[in-house]
Design an enzyme around this catalytic site. Structure first.
Site, short mmCIF file in Angstrom:
data_model
loop_
_atom_site.label_atom_id
_atom_site.label_comp_id
_atom_site.label_asym_id
_atom_site.label_seq_id
_atom_site.Cartn_x
_atom_site.Cartn_y
_atom_site.Cartn_z
N ASP A 1 -4.00 1.20 -6.54
CA ASP A 1 -2.55 1.27 -6.71
C ASP A 1 -2.11 0.56 -7.99
O ASP A 1 -2.59 -0.54 -8.30
CB ASP A 1 -1.89 0.58 -5.49
CG ASP A 1 -0.40 0.81 -5.44
OD1 ASP A 1 0.01 1.97 -5.39
OD2 ASP A 1 0.36 -0.18 -5.45
N GLU B 1 -4.61 4.77 -10.26
CA GLU B 1 -3.27 5.33 -10.39
C GLU B 1 -2.62 4.79 -11.65
O GLU B 1 -2.37 3.59 -11.76
CB GLU B 1 -2.40 4.95 -9.18
CG GLU B 1 -1.04 5.61 -9.25
CD GLU B 1 0.10 4.84 -8.59
OE1 GLU B 1 1.08 5.46 -8.20
OE2 GLU B 1 0.02 3.58 -8.50
#
Ligand code: NOJ
Length: 528
Positions: free
Chosen positions: A195, A250
Site C-alpha cells: 500500500d 501501489e
C-alpha cells in the site's frame, strides 16, 4: 516460464473481503465466505487472489487503518480461518497475496496509543511524526495532513486522522514490518501488495510544499525518497529467502523516471500499471498508454500488472459509459447530476476492454465484480456512506463506496446470496441486480462472466509469457496487436464498424460481429 516467476503473467483476482461473501450472515464478508467460494475462483481460472486488509481495524478506511498487522479482525474470522483458506486455495492451485500497509497504522495501534500517552519528545512519540508546529501538507483524503493532540503537538497523517504515519527513520518501524513480512510468509502467502509503497520515508526536514500543490503531486518530500527504495531491497531479500514470493507496489504514477528505480536490480518485482484506468476510450490513447508502459519495462526483467478496476476507482462499465472527454471520475460528475451515464455502452466497452487487458503481456488484475460487469452503485444514501473521503470533504466528494458494494451471487433481491440469510449488508445493494448475479450470468452463455471465464482459459492456452507485443494497423479507430505469429487482438474503439483484418478464425468476441465487420466498441481475439 520458471515456477519461480509465476507472477509474471498471472491472472490475479482482487478480493475486498468485506464485500465478497458473508458466511456468518452479519452483513459483512469474511474469510470463511471466501473459502466457501473457492470453486467460483477455480472456474474463473485465476492463478492467485489478492486480499485487501482483513486485519484488526476500526474500519475508518476500509481496513487500511490497521490496529494489528499480525492478526485477523474478528469480523473476518480468525488466523485459523486464514490458514484454512490458504491451504484450501493451494489445493485448488490458487495462491494468496495479502496487503501490507507500511505508511501508517490505525490510531488504535498499541504503539500509537503509547505515543499519545507519552510526553512530547519521548521515544514512543518518535515512532510517529509528531511536531510542535505542522507544515502545510494536505491529506490525500482532503483537509490538513496534521492533527493536534491534547498537549499541543501535531502528528502527521497523509490519509485520515485515524491513520497516523509511521516514522520509518525510527529503527522499531522497519524491524516491525520485517517481522510482519515473515509472519505472513511463514503462513504461506505468495506475496504482498504494498500500500502507498512510495510514501514510507519522508524528507527528514518536512519542508513545506509550494502553496496550492495538490497532495499527490510529484516529486514530493513524502514520496519516493531514496531510503524507501533501500528498505524495499531489504524486503526483497526476505522474500527471496522464501523462494517464489512476490511484491506488487501501489504507486499512482505513470512517470517513467520516477518508476524506473523501483524496478531496478534487487528491488521488489512489480509495480501496478494503472494507466488504462484513466485513458480515454480512443484507439490512439490506448495504444500510446500501452506503448509507454511497455517502454518503461522493456529494459527490465519485469512485465506490467495491468489494472482496469480496483477498490479505489469507479467501476469500468460506468467509467466507459460517459463521454470520453470525462476521464477521471465520472461517479462524482454523475452524482452531481452533471453528466449522464450510458450503461449499455459502458458495459459493451467494458467487455471489449476485458479482451484487451487479458491479451496484453504481463499479469492482469481483476477486481471482484469486474468479471460481472458491475456498474458503480451511485445511489448510496449519505448516512450509509463509509469512505472517509466523503466525510473529510464535507460530502463534496462521494468517494469509493460505490465500487465496494457486496457482490451479488444469486436470487433476485438483496442480499443476492451474499449471505444465506436476510441481512442488512454493510453497504446497500441496488434493487436491480437480479440479472447481474453469478447464478444468472452463469446460466447465460453471452454474459460478462462467461466472457471472462472463456478469455482466461484461452489466454492460458494461447499466449506465452514473452512480451512479443506488436501493434499493426487495422484501420481507423482500431487498436490491433499480435502476440506472437498466430494470435491477434483487434478492438474497435471508434464510432463505425470496420472490416476485420485477415484471420483464420475468431477465438472470442466481446459482442456480436456483423459478418466480417467488427462493430464499434467491440473486440475480438483472432487466429492468423
Ligand atoms: C491505497 C488503498 O488502496 C486505499 O484504499 C487506501 O485508502 C489508501 N491506500 C490508504 O491506505
Amino acid at each position: 516460464m520458471s515456477h519461480q516467476e509465476w507472477w509474471r503473467d498471472a491472472v490475479v483476482y482482487q478480493i475486498y473481503p468485506r464485500s465478497f461473501a458473508d458466511a456468518d450472515a452479519n452483513g459483512q464478508g469474511d474469510l470463511a465466505g471466501i473459502r466457501a467460494r473457492l470453486p467460483y475462483l477455480v472456474e474463473l481460472g485465476v492463478d492467485a487472489v489478492w486480499l485487501t486488509p482483513f486485519y484488526p481495524s476500526p474500519m475508518a478506511d476500509g481496513g487500511y487503518d490497521v490496529a494489528d498487522f499480525c492478526d485477523v479482525d474478528p469480523r473476518f474470522g480468525t488466523l485459523g480461518d486464514f490458514d484454512a483458506l490458504v491451504a484450501d486455495a493451494a489445493e485448488h492451485g490458487i495462491r494468496v497475496i495479502v496487503d501490507i500497509v507500511p505508511n501508517h497504522c490505525s490510531a488504535e495501534h498499541p504503539w500509537f496509543k503509547q505515543a499519545l500517552a507519552a510526553e512530547p519528545g519521548s521515544p514512543a512519540r518518535e515512532r510517529f511524526i509528531f511536531r510542535d508546529e505542522p507544515n502545510n501538507w494536505q491529506s490525500m483524503f482532503g483537509g490538513p495532513a496534521w492533527t493536534q493532540v491534547e498537549d499541543g503537538q501535531w502528528y502527521l497523517h497523509l490519509f485520515d486522522s485515524s491513520q497516523p504515519d509511521w516514522n520509518w527513520r525510527h529503527p522499531d518501524v522497519p524491524a516491525l514490518f520485517e517481522d510482519v513480512l515473515r509472519f505472513w510468509l511463514d503462513r504461506g502467502v505468495a506475496g504482498f501488495r504494498v500500500d502507498v509503497a512510495g510514501a514510507m520515508f519522508k524528507d527528514a526536514a518536512l519542508p513545506d510544499l509550494p502553496p496550492g500543490t495538490p497532495p499527490d503531486a510529484e516529486p514530493s518530500p513524502y514520496l519516493h525518497q531514496p531510503e524507501t527504495l533501500a528498505e524495499h531491497r531489504r524486503w526483497r531479500k526476505i522474500l527471496d529467502s522464501y523462494g517464489d514470493r512476490v511484491a506488487i507496489l501501489e504507486h499512482w504514477s505513470d512517470n517513467p523516471e520516477i518508476m524506473a528505480p523501483y524496478l531496478g536490480d534487487g528491488q521488489l518485482q512489480q509495480v501496478f500499471n494503472f494507466t488504462l484506468m484513466s485513458t480515454p476510450w480512443s484507439a490512439t490513447d490506448w495504444r500510446a498508454a500501452i506503448e509507454s508502459s511497455v517502454a518503461i519495462t522493456a529494459s527490465m526483467p519485469i512485465t506490467a500488472p495491468w489494472v482496469l478496476e480496483n477498490h479505489d476507482a469507479p467501476r469500468l462499465a460506468t467509467r466507459l459509459g460517459v463521454d470520453q472527454s470525462i476521464i477521471r471520475n465520472p461517479t462524482e460528475e454523475a452524482l452531481r447530476g452533471e453528466i449522464d451515464i450510458d450503461r449499455t455502452r459502458g458495459l459493451r466497452r467494458a467487455r471489449a476492454a476485458a479482451l484487451i487487458q487479458l491479451a496484453l503481456p504481463g499479469s492482469a488484475y481483476v477486481y471482484q465484480g469486474q468479471e460481472l460487469g458491475l456498474h458503480e452503485v451511485l445511489d448510496i444514501p449519505a448516512e450509509r456512506r463509509e469512505d472517509p473521503i466523503f466525510t473529510r470533504t464535507g460530502g463534496a466528494i462521494f468517494g469509493r463506496d460505490g465500487c465496494r458494494v457486496p457482490l451479488p451471487w444469486s436470487g433476485d433481491a438483496p442480499p443476492y446470496g451474499f449471505a444465506d440469510h436476510p441481512v442488512r449488508t454493510w453497504l446497500p445493494q441496488p434493487g436491480d441486480w437480479a440479472r447481474q448475479t453469478v447464478a444468472a450470468q452463469s446460466a447465460d452463455p453471452g454474459s460478462m462472466l462467461n466472457l471472462y471465464r472463456t478469455a482466461v482459459r484461452l489466454r492460458r492456452a494461447h499466449f506465452g509469457s514473452a512480451p512479443d507485443l506488436a501493434f499493426f494497423d487495422a484501420g481507423e479507430g482500431t487498436l490491433a496487436f499480435t502476440r506472437g505469429p498466430g494470435f491477434a487482438l483487434v478492438a474497435n474503439l471508434g464510432q463505425e464498424a470496420v472490416a476485420l483484418p485477415a484471420h483464420t478464425g475468431v477465438l472470442l468476441a466481446s459482442g456480436p460481429l456483423e459478418g466480417d465487420l467488427l462493430p464499434a466498441d467491440t473486440a475480438v481475439w483472432v487466429s492468423r
